[in-house]
Design an enzyme around this catalytic site. Structure first.
Site, short mmCIF file in Angstrom:
data_model
loop_
_atom_site.label_atom_id
_atom_site.label_comp_id
_atom_site.label_asym_id
_atom_site.label_seq_id
_atom_site.Cartn_x
_atom_site.Cartn_y
_atom_site.Cartn_z
N GLU A 97 7.31 -3.78 10.00
CA GLU A 97 8.02 -2.44 9.34
C GLU A 97 6.83 -1.58 9.01
OE1 GLU A 97 9.35 -4.11 5.24
OE2 GLU A 97 9.64 -5.58 6.83
N LYS A 156 4.98 1.05 6.26
CA LYS A 156 4.61 1.31 4.93
C LYS A 156 4.75 2.65 4.40
CE LYS A 156 0.99 -0.04 1.74
NZ LYS A 156 0.99 0.91 0.86
N ARG A 190 7.47 1.07 -10.64
CA ARG A 190 6.45 -0.34 -10.65
C ARG A 190 5.73 -0.16 -11.90
NH1 ARG A 190 3.75 -1.17 -5.32
NH2 ARG A 190 2.79 0.64 -5.89
N GLU A 208 10.99 2.20 -1.79
CA GLU A 208 10.27 3.15 -1.86
C GLU A 208 10.95 4.69 -1.76
OE1 GLU A 208 5.78 4.03 -1.77
OE2 GLU A 208 7.11 2.13 -1.44
N LYS A 213 5.09 -9.52 7.77
CA LYS A 213 5.51 -10.22 6.76
C LYS A 213 5.78 -11.52 7.62
CE LYS A 213 7.35 -6.98 3.62
NZ LYS A 213 8.50 -6.52 2.98
#
Length: 201
Positions: free
Chosen positions: A17, A19, A40, A76, A193
């Protein structure tokens, strides 16, 4: 896992995917309703930005379908290039300071003291994972988690693929590199991942 990386074993399945170049946010849904949104922060304690995040039109305040008791969605917040240019044009018209780049514009918008200011900023969101979960039978693969989030109404980027082995990783990277400048938003690169959540653990 190390055995499965052996040359004689089947290629490892990966979720590939983008970033995103934005501000990392955690969304806490309780019984399907958005209860908390936090930055975060330092990795342990984040800043409560719930009132501002609720103004992002693409984010559901209530999940579609039957929802887990608790679902923490990680993703995000960002601004598309087109929306960034429009925002800066408005800033110029109103005699206000222009923003340096879309990432700073997004981060500053989320941290506004007045949610009405945030509501006037064109913010977008993409989910990329989960935090705490209760009352949900988790899928077996990361790609299936993203599919499930999308079905619940949470925005997930379409430039994602399940690939196999190093060759699949390279092909995904080449495909994204070829279209990177045409993407409507900025990215910092790609993310790979291991797709199996059990192997991730």
């Amino acid at each position: 896992l190390f055995r499965s990386l052996d040359d004689s074993a089947p290629p490892v399945e990966y979720a590939a995917e983008l970033k995103f170049d934005g501000l990392a946010i955690s969304l806490r849904y309780e019984d399907g309703v958005l209860a908390l949104a936090a930055t975060r922060g330092d990795g342990e304690v984040g800043e409560d930005v719930s009132a501002n995040v609720r103004t992002i039109h693409s984010l559901p305040l209530r999940l579609h379908g039957s929802a887990p008791r608790l679902l923490e969605v990680r993703g995000e917040i960002f601004m598309t290039r087109r929306d960034f240019e429009r925002l800066n044009a408005r800033q110029r018209r109103e005699g206000e300071k222009e923003f340096v780049n879309p990432r700073n514009a997004a981060a500053g918008s989320v941290r506004q003291l007045d949610p009405k200011v945030t509501a006037r900023r064109p913010l977008s969101f993409f989910a990329y994972g989960l935090g705490e979960v209760e009352g949900w039978t988790m899928p077996e693969r990361h790609s299936e988690v993203l599919d499930a989030l999308e079905a619940m109404g949470i925005p997930v980027n379409g430039d994602r693929e399940v690939v196999h082995g190093a060759d699949g990783l390279v092909r995904f990277h080449e495909r994204i590199a070829a279209k990177r400048d045409r993407l409507p938003f900025g990215i910092d690169g790609v993310v790979y991942k291991v797709n199996s959540l059990a192997l991730q653990e």
